[in-house]
Design an enzyme around this catalytic site. Structure first.
Site, PDB file in Angstrom:
ATOM      1  N   ASP A 138      -2.952  -1.662   9.914  1.00  0.00           N
ATOM      2  CA  ASP A 138      -3.081  -1.615   8.448  1.00  0.00           C
ATOM      3  C   ASP A 138      -3.679  -2.895   7.847  1.00  0.00           C
ATOM      4  OD1 ASP A 138      -1.962   0.881   8.389  1.00  0.00           O
ATOM      5  OD2 ASP A 138       0.040   0.202   7.772  1.00  0.00           O
ATOM      6  N   LYS A 178       0.858  -1.196   0.000  1.00  0.00           N
ATOM      7  CA  LYS A 178       0.000   0.000   0.000  1.00  0.00           C
ATOM      8  C   LYS A 178       0.889   1.240   0.000  1.00  0.00           C
ATOM      9  CE  LYS A 178       0.797   1.334   4.464  1.00  0.00           C
ATOM     10  NZ  LYS A 178       1.545   2.555   4.812  1.00  0.00           N
TER      11      LYS A 178
HETATM   12  O1  C5P Z   1      -0.713  -1.557  14.503  1.00  0.00           O
HETATM   13  P1  C5P Z   1       0.743  -1.727  14.230  1.00  0.00           P
HETATM   14  O2  C5P Z   1       1.327  -2.899  14.973  1.00  0.00           O
HETATM   15  O3  C5P Z   1       1.101  -1.702  12.806  1.00  0.00           O
HETATM   16  O4  C5P Z   1       1.434  -0.430  14.856  1.00  0.00           O
HETATM   17  C1  C5P Z   1       2.784  -0.379  15.216  1.00  0.00           C
HETATM   18  C2  C5P Z   1       2.994   0.748  16.223  1.00  0.00           C
HETATM   19  O5  C5P Z   1       2.764   2.009  15.622  1.00  0.00           O
HETATM   20  C3  C5P Z   1       2.052   0.708  17.412  1.00  0.00           C
HETATM   21  O6  C5P Z   1       2.570  -0.088  18.444  1.00  0.00           O
HETATM   22  C4  C5P Z   1       1.986   2.181  17.820  1.00  0.00           C
HETATM   23  O7  C5P Z   1       3.135   2.522  18.581  1.00  0.00           O
HETATM   24  C5  C5P Z   1       2.101   2.904  16.500  1.00  0.00           C
HETATM   25  N1  C5P Z   1       0.792   3.277  15.936  1.00  0.00           N
HETATM   26  C6  C5P Z   1       0.124   4.369  16.468  1.00  0.00           C
HETATM   27  N2  C5P Z   1      -1.090   4.724  15.941  1.00  0.00           N
HETATM   28  C7  C5P Z   1      -1.622   4.036  14.900  1.00  0.00           C
HETATM   29  C8  C5P Z   1      -0.950   2.941  14.336  1.00  0.00           C
HETATM   30  C9  C5P Z   1       0.266   2.586  14.886  1.00  0.00           C
HETATM   31  O8  C5P Z   1       0.605   5.010  17.397  1.00  0.00           O
HETATM   32  N3  C5P Z   1      -2.790   4.417  14.403  1.00  0.00           N
END
Ligand code: C5P
Length: 289
Positions: A138, A9
């Site tokens: 995502d 993406k």
């Molecule tokens: O959801 P994912 O594991 O991809 O996110 C990785 C990190 O990015 C999360 O642990 C968080 O620290 C940060 N994040 C965030 N807000 C989001 C998505 C991700 O702060 N909307």
């Protein structure tokens, strides 16, 4: 053998609207799948000795156990459907790692889609997305694909009307970026977003609906550029290279450091990609999908 494409993406627009008490950030993002993809292949076998998941990957830098989101997706699928299989999964990796292109999320989404499709669809797309949201912010978008307006923490999706697809050059050079660290840099800069005023988004959706690539070029935006480009100078150099060689606009994707350029000429995008690859830089010209 069963196959599923796991498309990368890009974010045509990415702004933060706030920070939740749990540390996650609320976003407004316009996400777009592109032709650059990994391929997930699978064999679904009857269990020999209880549940088993064996994962292999073409890139030895990736873990092949429960640390891999694709492995966890397979486990969650079996939990949620109350099934037991001997799963053999393989990821043929082409999407660069830690690049802001959603590669890990795309692989996990492809595993969920592949298992659901080939086991008589026990789960609706809505349930698949809910499972995906437990794996990463995502993943729901990677299950749905196409062009979506994403809100919440990236998990509330609304498909967006777009006119014909167009060509993007996706490139990555230099060290990867850790997403949590990128968010911390934003927090430091914007004081945890208590007073932050996010950008208006109407123009980008009008440009997409009208299929007007030049109007789209005027409204692409990524809040992470401010904090990542200064520490990833190679990403800035890639943007400058593309802008000097026919891109109508360039933008960093996600928390970077990958960048993409939008082109109105496939040939120019291909020539730029080839030039970058000759310099040893990852670069692929592809279509939005
Ligand atoms: O959801 P994912 O594991 O991809 O996110 C990785 C990190 O990015 C999360 O642990 C968080 O620290 C940060 N994040 C965030 N807000 C989001 C998505 C991700 O702060 N909307």
């Amino acid at each position: 053998m069963l196959y599923e494409s796991a498309n990368a993406k890009i974010n045509l627009f990415l702004d933060v609207t706030g920070r939740r008490p749990d540390g996650y950030h609320t976003l407004h993002s316009c996400m777009q799948t592109v032709g650059l993809s990994d391929t997930v292949s699978a064999e679904i076998l009857p269990p020999k000795d209880g549940r088993s998941i064996r994962l292999t990957c073409s890139d030895s830098a990736l873990p092949c156990d429960e640390k891999n989101l694709a492995w966890r997706a397979a486990a969650l699928f079996m939990d949620e459907t109350d099934t037991v299989y001997d799963l053999r999964l393989h990821i043929d990796k082409r999407i660069p790692l830690s690049a802001g292109l959603g590669g890990g999320s795309a692989d996990a989404a492809a595993v969920l889609r592949l298992l659901n499709k080939n086991l008589d669809k026990p789960l609706s797309e809505e349930r698949l997305c809910a499972i995906g949201a437990r794996l990463g912010a995502d993943v729901p978008f990677c299950i749905t694909g196409g062009t979506c307006r994403c809100e919440g923490i990236g998990d509330i999706l609304e498909p967006v009307k777009t006119r014909p697809d167009y060509t993007v050059l996706v490139a990555k050079d230099g060290e990867g970026v850790s997403t949590p660290e990128a968010f911390s840099l934003l927090d430091a800069k914007y004081g945890n977003f208590s007073d932050y005023r996010s950008h208006d988004t109407a123009a980008i959706y009008a440009a997409l609906a009208g299929g007007d690539v030049r109007a789209l070029a005027d409204c692409v935006y990524n809040i992470f550029e401010d904090v990542i480009l200064p520490i990833r100078p190679k990403a800035r150099e890639l943007k400058e290279f593309m802008e000097a060689h026919g891109a109508v606009c360039t933008l960093m994707s996600g928390s970077g450091p990958s960048v993409f350029g939008i082109y109105t000429s496939d040939a120019r995008a291909e020539v730029c990609a080839a030039t970058l690859r000759q310099k040893g830089i990852f670069a692929v010209a592809c279509r939005t999908t």
